[in-house]
Design a protein around this motif. Structure first.
Motif, PDB file in Angstrom:
ATOM      1  N   THR A  88       0.715  -1.189   0.135  1.00 18.35           N
ATOM      2  CA  THR A  88       0.000   0.187  -0.008  1.00 18.35           C
ATOM      3  C   THR A  88       0.961   1.176  -0.019  1.00 18.35           C
ATOM      4  O   THR A  88       1.656   1.320   0.771  1.00 18.35           O
ATOM      5  CB  THR A  88      -0.962   0.095   0.963  1.00 18.35           C
ATOM      6  N   ASP A  89       0.595   2.075  -0.920  1.00 18.16           N
ATOM      7  CA  ASP A  89       1.319   3.276  -0.823  1.00 18.16           C
ATOM      8  C   ASP A  89       2.888   2.899  -1.011  1.00 18.16           C
ATOM      9  O   ASP A  89       3.938   3.600  -0.447  1.00 18.16           O
ATOM     10  CB  ASP A  89       1.106   4.329   0.161  1.00 18.16           C
ATOM     11  N   ALA A  90       3.010   2.303  -2.112  1.00 15.88           N
ATOM     12  CA  ALA A  90       4.520   1.828  -2.706  1.00 15.88           C
ATOM     13  C   ALA A  90       5.269   1.128  -1.201  1.00 15.88           C
ATOM     14  O   ALA A  90       6.337   1.291  -1.151  1.00 15.88           O
ATOM     15  CB  ALA A  90       5.252   3.021  -3.020  1.00 15.88           C
ATOM     16  N   ARG A 115       5.015   2.398   1.791  1.00 15.98           N
ATOM     17  CA  ARG A 115       5.426   2.847   3.066  1.00 15.98           C
ATOM     18  C   ARG A 115       4.360   2.763   4.063  1.00 15.98           C
ATOM     19  O   ARG A 115       4.435   2.906   5.220  1.00 15.98           O
ATOM     20  CB  ARG A 115       5.686   4.339   2.707  1.00 15.98           C
ATOM     21  N   THR A 116       3.141   2.685   3.737  1.00 16.47           N
ATOM     22  CA  THR A 116       2.056   2.370   4.462  1.00 16.47           C
ATOM     23  C   THR A 116       1.864   1.016   5.054  1.00 16.47           C
ATOM     24  O   THR A 116       1.811   0.458   6.185  1.00 16.47           O
ATOM     25  CB  THR A 116       0.467   2.729   4.007  1.00 16.47           C
ATOM     26  N   ASP A 136       3.512   1.324   8.582  1.00 11.67           N
ATOM     27  CA  ASP A 136       4.084   2.719   8.670  1.00 11.67           C
ATOM     28  C   ASP A 136       5.495   2.639   8.978  1.00 11.67           C
ATOM     29  O   ASP A 136       6.047   3.187  10.171  1.00 11.67           O
ATOM     30  CB  ASP A 136       3.356   3.140  10.144  1.00 11.67           C
ATOM     31  N   SER A 195       9.233   9.761  -4.132  1.00 15.86           N
ATOM     32  CA  SER A 195       7.925   9.455  -4.778  1.00 15.86           C
ATOM     33  C   SER A 195       7.433   8.138  -4.569  1.00 15.86           C
ATOM     34  O   SER A 195       8.159   7.375  -4.662  1.00 15.86           O
ATOM     35  CB  SER A 195       7.912  10.244  -6.137  1.00 15.86           C
ATOM     36  N   ASP A 196       5.993   7.805  -4.691  1.00 11.67           N
ATOM     37  CA  ASP A 196       5.568   6.705  -4.682  1.00 11.67           C
ATOM     38  C   ASP A 196       6.138   5.677  -5.934  1.00 11.67           C
ATOM     39  O   ASP A 196       6.438   4.827  -5.833  1.00 11.67           O
ATOM     40  CB  ASP A 196       4.111   6.326  -4.660  1.00 11.67           C
ATOM     41  N   SER A 245      -0.191  -3.976  -5.757  1.00 13.20           N
ATOM     42  CA  SER A 245      -0.227  -2.513  -5.194  1.00 13.20           C
ATOM     43  C   SER A 245      -1.337  -1.519  -5.267  1.00 13.20           C
ATOM     44  O   SER A 245      -1.921  -1.446  -6.143  1.00 13.20           O
ATOM     45  CB  SER A 245       1.020  -1.880  -6.327  1.00 13.20           C
ATOM     46  N   ASN A 246      -1.511  -1.208  -4.065  1.00  9.12           N
ATOM     47  CA  ASN A 246      -2.825  -0.529  -3.701  1.00  9.12           C
ATOM     48  C   ASN A 246      -4.159  -1.407  -4.229  1.00  9.12           C
ATOM     49  O   ASN A 246      -4.916  -0.646  -4.982  1.00  9.12           O
ATOM     50  CB  ASN A 246      -2.867   0.873  -4.274  1.00  9.12           C
TER      51      ASN A 246
END
Ligand code: ADP
Ligand code: MG
Length: 642
Positions: free
Chosen positions: A51-53, A55-56, A152, A166-167, A194-195
């Motif tokens: 999720t979000d490349a 990072r999330t 996170d 950037s993502d 991805s997402n």
């Protein structure tokens, strides 16, 4: 205050955070470590969700061995590893991990949710670990295998979070790591989303099938198998045919005992195998696997284990080149005829057997254009009258198109024919010498009578007089320059004020065209959709690729070619960011849109092109820095006549 002394032992969680700096640089590091752990655990299937490349969330689910409740807690301790019992084991390693650092490091910089269960166990274990807090185990219904969700990243280290790119770039890194493991383990099923969008769906299968699953079916025709066995090393895998080599890095994969490595000397040795088959700066595609005795390779010199040292480095290096050569030879990969278009601009590609001679300019030596009137118009008329040009040459408004002399040979400009069907009595020799020297074929007189229907691959120049002499303009390069500067202007405008209508004029396609792309390139294009739209290229996602809805107004290339120009040079894979990258993209897009070399322009089109060219910041060069304009001063011309 002084009682405490100067030396303080770092709390464990701080030590872990510092150590984590080595192991966890970005979301991609987590993908790598978790996927490698799953492979080490003997998984037959590994699912990755980002999720979000990443990072999330980076979530990896495997069907591997699972862990006991005790191990599920212990695996978060530093130097906790099940893969190494003593230092000697280091020299017999075939697993990916062995430092026992990854999970401890990851848990110190993110929130980890581990769920695991051994096959046969009645109950599973869940352990949550967060920012180095001590892990809390709890019981869970049994599902064999392991699921690790890392949320996170760097939530407790804002400075590191701020350093993430950037993502698009972070996703690129994640996909790189994923690709490397997936390439090395074709027997394991992999998926990656991805997402919520599935980018890879890789079934277990052959090495070749895995490569195609990752890079797209269009690679099928490009692959040449390599298989060499010696006492020291076994080399297997595939290299790309030289014709498909690209100018930038990103498609070179070297594995030692199924572990991805970087090794400049070995890379050079592999490229040496292509010596003479590639343009100087092109890099071959390769996915090569070296199998060596684990005792003879040191993989412990780098925390992410991407650099290695071999005992027999020289031997291995020396073996690689002939291994590649033999592979290429076995598949009769001749020197390529159609490199990236880029090469065809500086040196027009020669079809085998085509004879090309320098353009011949016949000069009336008794004529002196500088005697009498010296005005530029008389210079122009004198030149045009003294140049001996073919009938296809267009003379218009002071500009002249000079077509270089080509001698097409029947054996190459058409599909090869069996000798018996050829009308010519001399055709039993398939060489081009007999017919190509005949004067009637030494010029391709017009596109319609030319045996090949495509325009001449050689440039036709616009020759035009100016006050100081004459300039010769390459229309393709000139047009590319004009379009390039326009694209960059849009790009800069677009970044500041997002006012509507600032983009390149786009032409909606009556029938949208689909273009198959490897998942990584597809993902990149979709992520950059807005920017590409400013450039007149409107796309949307489609099954296994993208659908082109609109193209920039001035575009010679087909929609698919435009897409390939944008993704096609490996920059996407290289994960490059920043202005330089967009400039290169603009250059490639401009080149694809520009009039093709060999196109004959109308008088108005020539005049328009010259106007726009000389309005450019750098009219003399094409976007790749090659000359678009050559000037002959009156003095130079005069000198040539003395
Ligand atoms: P390393 O891989 O270097 O041993 P890690 O910190 O990555 O260190 O993992 C620590 C230990 O946790 C591993 O040695 C392994 O025993 C266990 N482990 C980690 N991930 C998995 C998994 N997906 N399935 C089973 N065991 C795992
Ligand atoms: Mg590991």
């Amino acid at each position: 205050m002084s009682e405490q002394g100067l030396i303080q032992v770092l709390p464990a969680h701080v030590a872990n955070q510092i150590a984590a700096g080595e192991v966890v640089q970005r979301p991609a590091s987590i993908v790598k470590e978790l996927v490698e752990n799953a492979v080490d655990a003997g998984a037959t299937r590994i699912d990755v969700h980002l999720t979000d490349a990443g990072r999330t969330l980076v979530h990896v689910i495997d069907t591997g061995s699972g862990m006991s409740p005790a191990d599920a807690v212990r695996c978060f301790e530093r130097h906790a590893t099940s893969k190494l019992r003593n230092a000697d084991d280091l020299f017999a390693l075939l697993t990916k991990g062995f430092r026992g650092e990854a999970l401890a490091s990851i848990a110190s910089v993110a929130r980890v949710d581990l769920r695991t269960c051994r096959p046969g166990d009645a109950i599973g274990t869940r352990v949550q670990a967060e920012g180095g807090d001590s892990p809390r185990p709890e019981a869970l219904p049994a599902t064999p295998g392991t699921s690790i969700a890392v949320r996170d990243l760097f939530f407790n280290i804002p400075a590191r979070r701020a350093f993430l790119k950037s993502d698009a770039v972070e996703l690129r890194h994640c996909l790189d790591e994923f690709q490397r493991v997936a390439l090395a383990h074709p027997d394991i099923a992999f998926t990656l989303t991805s997402n919520g969008q599935e980018l890879y769906h890789l079934r277990p299968g052959s090495q070749r099938a895995r490569i195609l699953g990752i890079f797209g079916a269009r690679y099928d025709e490009r692959l040449v198998p390599i298989d060499e066995d010696t006492d020291v090393v076994r080399v297997t895998g595939f290299v790309g045919k030289p014709a498909f080599a690209r100018k930038s890095r990103g498609e070179q994969f070297l594995f030692v005992n199924r572990r991805f490595i970087r090794h400049p000397a070995l890379h050079r040795a592999i490229c040496d195998g292509f010596a003479g088959l590639l343009p100087p700066d092109a890099l071959p595609f390769y996915v090569l696997f070296l199998e060596v005795d684990p005792a003879r390779v040191d993989i412990n010199i780098h925390p992410t284990k991407i650099e290695v040292k071999f005992d027999e480095e020289r031997t291995i290096t020396a073996l690689l080149r002939p291994a590649i050569r033999r592979g290429l030879g076995r598949f009769q990969v001749a020197p390529a005829l159609d490199f990236d278009q880029e090469a065809s601009l500086s040196i027009a590609p020669l079809r085998a057997g085509t004879e090309v001679r320098e353009p011949r300019v016949k000069v009336d030596t008794t004529y002196n254009p500088f005697r009498g009137s010296g005005s530029s118009s008389s210079l122009s008329s004198s030149l045009s009258s003294s140049l001996s040009l073919s009938s296809s040459l267009s003379l218009s408004g002071g500009a002249v198109v000079l077509e270089p002399e080509i001698a097409p040979s029947p054996s190459t400009s058409r599909a090869p024919q069996p000798p018996s069907s050829s009308p010519s009595p001399s055709s039993s020799t398939s060489t081009s010498t007999s017919s190509s020297t005949s004067p009637s074929t030494s010029f391709s007189t017009s596109p319609s009578t030319s045996p090949s229907t495509s325009p001449s691959p050689l440039p036709r120049y616009i020759i035009t007089p100016v006050a100081s002499g004459i300039v010769v303009v390459d229309p393709h390069r000139a047009h590319a320059r004009v379009l390039y500067e326009e694209l960059l202007a849009r790009h800069r405008d677009g970044e500041g004020a997002q006012e509507a209508g600032s983009g390149v004029v786009a032409q909606r396609l009556l029938f949208p065209e689909e273009c198959l792309l490897p998942p990584a390139e597809r993902a990149w294009m979709l992520a950059e959709r807005e920017r590409l739209m400013e450039w007149g290229l409107h796309i949307e996602g489609a099954e296994g690729g993208v659908r082109v809805l609109a193209v920039p107004a001035e575009a010679e290339a087909s929609p698919v070619e435009l897409v390939e120009a944008v993704v096609g040079a490996g920059d996407v894979e290289a994960g490059m960011d920043g202005e330089g990258r967009w400039e290169r993209l603009a250059a490639r897009l401009a080149r694809a849109r520009a009039v093709r070399p060999g196109t004959v322009l109308t008088a108005e089109a020539q005049a328009d092109l010259l106007d726009r060219l000389f309005g450019c910041e750098v009219p003399g060069l094409d976007p790749f820095g090659r000359p678009a304009v050559v000037t002959f001063t009156a003095d130079e011309i005069r000198e040539r006549f003395t």
